[in-house]
Write an enzyme that holds these catalytic residues in place. Structure first.
Site, PDB file in Angstrom:
ATOM      1  N   VAL A  60       0.862  -1.185   0.000  1.00 20.02           N
ATOM      2  CA  VAL A  60       0.000   0.000   0.000  1.00 20.02           C
ATOM      3  C   VAL A  60       0.895   1.231   0.000  1.00 20.02           C
ATOM      4  O   VAL A  60       1.817   1.350   0.808  1.00 20.02           O
ATOM      5  CB  VAL A  60      -0.950   0.020   1.224  1.00 20.02           C
ATOM      6  CG1 VAL A  60      -1.704   1.347   1.294  1.00 20.02           C
ATOM      7  CG2 VAL A  60      -1.940  -1.135   1.149  1.00 20.02           C
ATOM      8  N   GLY A 105       4.437   4.157   3.128  1.00 22.23           N
ATOM      9  CA  GLY A 105       3.983   2.930   2.480  1.00 22.23           C
ATOM     10  C   GLY A 105       4.143   1.765   3.431  1.00 22.23           C
ATOM     11  O   GLY A 105       4.738   1.910   4.498  1.00 22.23           O
ATOM     12  N   LYS A 106       3.592   0.644   3.093  1.00 19.73           N
ATOM     13  CA  LYS A 106       3.770  -0.569   3.892  1.00 19.73           C
ATOM     14  C   LYS A 106       3.407  -1.765   3.036  1.00 19.73           C
ATOM     15  O   LYS A 106       2.609  -1.646   2.096  1.00 19.73           O
ATOM     16  CB  LYS A 106       2.852  -0.543   5.130  1.00 19.73           C
ATOM     17  CG  LYS A 106       3.365  -1.383   6.282  1.00 19.73           C
ATOM     18  CD  LYS A 106       4.425  -0.648   7.069  1.00 19.73           C
ATOM     19  CE  LYS A 106       4.904  -1.415   8.263  1.00 19.73           C
ATOM     20  NZ  LYS A 106       5.808  -0.606   9.087  1.00 19.73           N
ATOM     21  N   GLY A 107       3.978  -2.914   3.367  1.00 21.19           N
ATOM     22  CA  GLY A 107       3.647  -4.118   2.619  1.00 21.19           C
ATOM     23  C   GLY A 107       3.639  -5.320   3.528  1.00 21.19           C
ATOM     24  O   GLY A 107       4.035  -5.240   4.692  1.00 21.19           O
TER      25      GLY A 107
END
Ligand code: NAD
Length: 413
Positions: A60, A105-107
């Site tokens: 994201v 962001g992050k995943g």
């Protein structure tokens, strides 16, 4: 799973309050709340027994108004799009608060990594990175380690990306030092936590040399925070990990405990201190209580037993919204996670800068620049707290959101 209820989700509640106090236009508040892009990928990979399996991964990208998206990738069975979205959003505010040129962001991949061999984890990691390749890049989105990912996983990511695009160490941070990682990155979050605690001691009129500190969690963040606070002269009277706590009213022998924990990956079996439970630890009378383990560790069921002057949130979201409201009424201060634990992403930024310059900084350089960033952010937040008479969490969000808002208006307006 992310909690989207603003009464118990302190991030969402703080965002809404900060937006109101900043008098932000609703269209801008709405635009900044919404992620820029969300990618869900199927990750097929070969198991060791030759079978083909597949798992689900996410990235994201919340906001890149102030710079490339930045944030970790976690491997955990509870990872889902809502959790990743909430964490990506938090990264936008964290990078803004410490004023580094990044967005958020992050995943994550929804797996329990303990169910897979190292070879299987390597194949999953490489396939995941190939799947998100179209949306990452050293000037676009720069992942990092998070829960259950580490320098080895970052090495696979960097290798996978470099095979396609040429040598690109700046594609990820949190790499081993041998592959372009930064000196000082490993201890950066704990060091930042100690720096912030020192600043809070000054503002809350607590003599650091006479202060008593309790730390929940003795992993990367908690153990280094204990080590540096011990060096500052604090008395660390209790620490804990998943195995339970150790308490010594005269102060634990932190240097030996640190070495024991490095060797055994647990504080269990250490000679000093009396054994206590994690619940007993949280209720100890002290100056600083530092939750450095889990989200929601301080919640409506145990908040009434909290007996400290200041809570320094080293973990992400360790105090629930309801608990925070009760603590505010009892005049127990909370130094929020987006400020306290921003040392990690700050040194990740230094790693990226070194990679782009192809020039290595000394550990002293890194630590000095980290200290400057953390103290500047603390002072900015504290000034807003005093001016607006709000808790440190709301003041942190006001500083962070306002900075993103100003850039957003300049770019979009
Ligand atoms: P870690 O895995 O190294 O350590 C976690 C520690 O918490 C371990 O000592 C573990 O035993 C303990 N723990 C787990 N469950 C517990 C329980 N029920 N009761 C008491 N202790 C328990 O993790 P870390 O990297 O130190 O991260 C800690 C927190 O800080 C997490 O919330 C993480 O998201 C946050 N954080 C970490 C970084 C970083 O750079 N490492 C940066 C920002 C935020």
């Amino acid at each position: 799973m992310a909690n989207n209820n603003s009464s118990s989700n302190p991030t969402l509640a703080a965002y809404k309050k900060a937006v109101e106090l900043l008098g932000m236009k609703l269209n801008i508040a709405k635009a900044l709340e919404m992620p820029d892009r969300e990618l869900t990928v199927e990750v097929p990979f070969k198991m060791d027994n030759g079978d083909v399996n597949s798992v689900v991964g996410y990235r994201v990208q919340h906001n890149n108004t102030r710079g490339p998206f930045k944030g970790g990738i976690r491997y955990h069975q509870h990872v889902d799009i809502e959790e990743v979205r909430a964490l990506a959003t938090l990264m936008t505010w964290k990078t803004s608060l410490v004023d580094i040129p990044y967005g958020g962001g992050k995943g994550g991949i929804a797996i329990d990594p303990s169910n897979y061999s190292k070879n299987e984890l390597e194949r999953i990691s490489r396939k995941f990175f190939r799947a998100i390749d179209p949306i990452v890049g050293p000037n676009v989105d720069i992942p990092a380690p998070d829960v259950n990912t580490n320098a080895q996983v970052m090495s696979w990511f960097m290798d996978e990306y470099s095979q396609r695009h040429g040598y690109t160490p700046a594609i990820v941070t949190g790499k081993p030092v041998e592959l372009g990682g930064s000196l000082g990155r490993e201890e950066a979050t704990g060091r930042g936590t100690a720096i912030i605690t020192k600043e809070a001691a000054d503002k809350w009129n607590i003599d650091l040399n006479k202060s008593e500190v309790v730390i929940q969690g003795f992993g990367n963040v908690g153990s280094y925070a204990a080590k540096f606070l011990n060096e500052y002269g604090c008395k660390i009277i209790a620490v804990s990990d998943v195995s339970g706590g150790l308490y010594d009213p005269n102060g634990l022998d932190i240097n030996n405990l640190f070495d024991h924990n490095k060797k055994h990956r647990t504080i269990d079996g250490f000679g000093g201190g009396k054994k206590i439970t994690n619940e007993e630890l949280l209720a100890l009378k002290c100056d600083f209580l530092i939750p450095a383990a889990l989200g929601s560790a301080i919640n409506s069921s145990n908040v009434n037993s909290i007996n400290c002057k200041v809570i320094v949130e080293a973990a992400n979201g360790p105090v629930t919204g309801e608990a925070a409201d009760k603590l505010w009424k009892r005049k127990i201060a909370i130094i929020p996670d987006i400020l306290t634990n921003a040392g990690g992403v700050t040194v990740s930024y230094f790693e990226w800068v070194q990679n782009l310059q192809q020039f290595k900084w000394t550990k002293q350089d890194v630590n000095k620049k980290l200290q400057e960033k953390m103290i500047n952010a603390f002072n900015e937040v504290y000034a807003v707290k005093i001016e607006k008479k709000v808790p440190m969490r709301i003041a942190s969000f006001m500083v962070a959101i306002d900075r993103v808002q100003q850039s957003y208006i300049l770019r979009e307006g």
